[in-house]
Design an enzyme around this catalytic site. Structure first.
Site, PDB file in Angstrom:
ATOM      1  N   LYS A 183       0.821  -1.096   0.082  1.00  0.00           N
ATOM      2  CA  LYS A 183       0.017   0.104  -0.127  1.00  0.00           C
ATOM      3  C   LYS A 183       0.983   1.379  -0.163  1.00  0.00           C
ATOM      4  O   LYS A 183       1.368   1.555   0.969  1.00  0.00           O
ATOM      5  CB  LYS A 183      -0.926  -0.040   1.068  1.00  0.00           C
ATOM      6  CG  LYS A 183      -1.325   1.306   1.752  1.00  0.00           C
ATOM      7  CD  LYS A 183      -2.453   1.985   0.841  1.00  0.00           C
ATOM      8  CE  LYS A 183      -2.694   3.142   1.499  1.00  0.00           C
ATOM      9  NZ  LYS A 183      -1.638   4.419   1.223  1.00  0.00           N
ATOM     10  N   PRO A 184       1.184   1.839  -1.210  1.00  0.00           N
ATOM     11  CA  PRO A 184       1.896   3.122  -1.194  1.00  0.00           C
ATOM     12  C   PRO A 184       1.145   4.213  -0.767  1.00  0.00           C
ATOM     13  O   PRO A 184       0.022   4.169  -0.660  1.00  0.00           O
ATOM     14  CB  PRO A 184       2.100   3.170  -2.643  1.00  0.00           C
ATOM     15  CG  PRO A 184       0.988   2.567  -3.347  1.00  0.00           C
ATOM     16  CD  PRO A 184       0.562   1.419  -2.469  1.00  0.00           C
ATOM     17  N   GLU A 258       9.890   1.301  10.453  1.00  0.00           N
ATOM     18  CA  GLU A 258      11.077   2.426  10.217  1.00  0.00           C
ATOM     19  C   GLU A 258      10.272   3.867  10.466  1.00  0.00           C
ATOM     20  O   GLU A 258       9.428   4.263   9.610  1.00  0.00           O
ATOM     21  CB  GLU A 258      11.780   2.030   8.830  1.00  0.00           C
ATOM     22  CG  GLU A 258      13.100   2.832   8.597  1.00  0.00           C
ATOM     23  CD  GLU A 258      13.175   4.311   7.891  1.00  0.00           C
ATOM     24  OE1 GLU A 258      13.100   5.221   8.544  1.00  0.00           O
ATOM     25  OE2 GLU A 258      13.101   4.285   6.850  1.00  0.00           O
ATOM     26  N   CYS A 292      14.109  10.539   6.518  1.00  0.00           N
ATOM     27  CA  CYS A 292      14.078  10.269   8.183  1.00  0.00           C
ATOM     28  C   CYS A 292      15.429  10.328   8.577  1.00  0.00           C
ATOM     29  O   CYS A 292      15.695  10.423   9.823  1.00  0.00           O
ATOM     30  CB  CYS A 292      13.469   8.987   8.369  1.00  0.00           C
ATOM     31  SG  CYS A 292      11.997   8.700   7.913  1.00  0.00           S
ATOM     32  N   GLU A 389      11.186  16.379  14.064  1.00  0.00           N
ATOM     33  CA  GLU A 389      11.704  16.140  12.938  1.00  0.00           C
ATOM     34  C   GLU A 389      11.385  17.598  11.946  1.00  0.00           C
ATOM     35  O   GLU A 389       9.900  17.786  11.837  1.00  0.00           O
ATOM     36  CB  GLU A 389      11.347  15.347  11.935  1.00  0.00           C
ATOM     37  CG  GLU A 389      12.081  13.969  12.081  1.00  0.00           C
ATOM     38  CD  GLU A 389      11.462  12.697  11.186  1.00  0.00           C
ATOM     39  OE1 GLU A 389      12.191  12.292  10.476  1.00  0.00           O
ATOM     40  OE2 GLU A 389      10.348  12.414  11.138  1.00  0.00           O
TER      41      GLU A 389
HETATM   42  C1  SIN Z   1      13.936   7.613   4.612  1.00  0.00           C
HETATM   43  O1  SIN Z   1      13.993   8.786   4.994  1.00  0.00           O
HETATM   44  O2  SIN Z   1      12.835   6.938   5.387  1.00  0.00           O
HETATM   45  C2  SIN Z   1      14.767   6.540   4.036  1.00  0.00           C
HETATM   46  C3  SIN Z   1      15.934   7.287   3.579  1.00  0.00           C
HETATM   47  C4  SIN Z   1      17.056   6.381   2.965  1.00  0.00           C
HETATM   48  O3  SIN Z   1      16.812   5.092   2.857  1.00  0.00           O
HETATM   49  O4  SIN Z   1      18.117   7.028   2.936  1.00  0.00           O
END
Ligand code: SIN
Length: 486
Positions: A183-184, A258, A292, A389
């Site tokens: 699911k994108p 993640e 992230c 963030e």
């Molecule tokens: C992400 O920002 O979720 C992944 C970044 C990456 O794989 O470098």
């Protein structure tokens, strides 16, 4: 599709991919997808509901019966072909990414290569799914450990890397012998559907990969409530990850999460300042600050503070904001206006608490989805930009005096995804690397993402690892066989 000519127009698909078929939603409802750079509608995708989702799970379940029985070599070969097709279609795939996500075209090409490198990695890793034998504890006994695929898996993927976050999960799942329902993100479904089309062309059997689009809550609820789905992998915010984790508890589904980060980037007084500036530029401004693992809190030791700020100010002059399709542009529109508002809020909060702007333009939300890069100094830990963030091109510099203070500030967050530091003192390098509470540490390097390395975080940044041999093991169960003998 608005204003982009593809060499292979079939890559742009407005239907979901389920059991090898391209389908509309049962309700025939659709969702529109916009180009963040222009606000124009790019196209429409099906709005799958719970019933449609259940059908996709059933297709994945059926395909699992035969896919799990394929040899590692068969899985490797077909993954290898998928990888090659991504490489062959890099320009078209990059155009689709830029169109729906906004990132500059050169970066989008880089993402396609990053995405295809995961498939290649797992095509190779499929062949190395070794078990174990353990010395027996009784005469004539044999203890053997094998690895088996978890079963049907689900992946919920983010908009910031619409290709790579899919292949990082699907490559591992397929190599392990699992099937998957993907699911994108609502903002970036077309890259996912193009990847599904190439998977079909590569000869990945029907039902092994399924891509469904629609409202996240309803789809997520069905994926997590299904006893058939044995694992969920999610990349996104900690708030949503927490909710999905609770939902997965009902069927004790395996989980990889993640989630958000709040990366410290520490520059010690013995650092090579030019390298540190280069590393910060690579980390902070990748995808216009929307990753992230972006440096979020920049800590610079007092004695090198002014020199670092001066060099960074100079380096930031190379940043050019604009539509990702325009040559020379390396900073693009943010994903939506809410993202702009967050940068504005963080900036105003910091300035209100005494930070000073030293380079760039004060963000005020007056330029649609565009925010120019901006550098401020005098940042302190209680400011919002150090607590959350930012996910945008705002850099804030914090001064520190001692190594202990830097480590204390760096670890003073619920998050622990990536951390970075620059130092040439080998003793300090080991001390600081050990002390930082994060799943990944960039030491004199601002770009740590790599298919060969385990990507993931600690604390509220998540569970499990993606990429590397560990990434495939997340899609496997260990089975211990105890063979008695005469
Ligand atoms: C992400 O920002 O979720 C992944 C970044 C990456 O794989 O470098």
């Amino acid at each position: 599709m608005s204003k982009v000519e593809l060499r292979t127009p079939e890559l742009f698909r407005e239907r979901c991919f389920v059991g090898g078929n391209w389908l509309d939603a049962g309700s025939h409802e659709t969702l529109t997808v916009d180009n963040p750079a222009t606000g124009e509608v790019i196209g429409r995708v099906p709005n799958f509901d719970g019933q449609d989702t259940a059908q996709a799970i059933a297709q994945a379940e059926q395909a699992f019966r035969t896919w799990r029985a394929t040899t590692a070599t068969e899985r490797s070969n077909v993954l290898w072909r998928w990888h090659q097709l991504l490489e062959e279609h890099v320009d078209d795939l990059a155009a689709i990414i830029t169109l729906e996500q906004g990132k500059p075209l050169a970066e989008a090409k880089g993402e396609v290569q990053y995405a295809s490198a995961f498939i290649k990695w797992f095509a190779e890793e499929a062949r190395r799914s070794y078990g174990e034998t353990i010395p027996a504890t009784k005469p004539n006994q044999h203890i053997i450990v094998t690895r088996q695929p978890v079963g049907v898996c689900a992946a919920i993927t983010p908009w910031n890397f619409p290709a790579a976050m899919i292949t990082r999960k699907a490559g591992a799942a397929l190599a392990a012998g699992c099937t998957i329902v993907i699911k994108p993100a609502e903002a970036t479904p077309f890259t996912a559907l193009a990847l599904a089309y190439l998977a079909q062309q590569a000869g990945i059997p029907s039902g092994v990969i399924n891509v469904i689009t629609g409202a996240p809550e309803e789809i997520g609820a069905v994926l997590t409530a299904s006893p058939t789905v044995r694992k969920l992998s999610f990349t996104g915010s900690t708030a949503v990850g927490r909710k999905l984790m609770a939902q997965c508890a009902q069927n004790i589904q395996k989980l990889s999460l993640e989630l958000g980060g709040n990366a410290p980037f520490i520059v010690f007084d013995d650092a090579d300042l030019d390298r540190a500036v280069q590393g910060l530029m690579a980390s902070k401004f990748r995808n216009t600050g929307q990753t992230c693992v972006c440096a979020n809190r920049v800590l610079v030791q007092s004695s090198v503070h002014d020199a670092f700020v001066e060099k960074l100010t100079e380096a930031m002059k190379t940043l050019t904001l604009g539509n990702g399709f325009h040559e020379d542009v390396n900073q693009s529109a943010l994903i939506n206006y809410a993202a702009v508002e967050k940068v504005v809020r963080h900036y105003n909060d910091a300035i209100g608490q005494g930070a000073q702007r030293v380079a760039g333009v004060a963000p005020d939300g007056s330029n649609g989805s565009y925010v120019a890069p901006v550098l401020i100094t005098g940042v302190t830990p209680p400011m919002q930009m150090c607590q959350e963030e930012t996910f945008g091109p705002l850099v804030g510099i914090m001064r520190f005096e001692t190594e202990e203070e830097a480590i204390r500030i760096a670890n003073d967050t619920p998050y622990g995804l990536a951390a970075y530091f620059y130092s040439r003192d080998v003793h300090r390098v080991w001390r600081v690397a050990d002390a930082l509470e994060s799943g990944m540490v960039g030491i004199n390097d601002g770009a740590l993402s790599n298919p060969a390395a385990p990507f993931g975080g600690v604390k509220a940044s998540g569970l499990g690892r993606e990429g590397s041999r560990h990434g495939m093991q997340e899609y496997q169960e260990l089975k211990y066989l105890c063979m008695g003998g005469e």
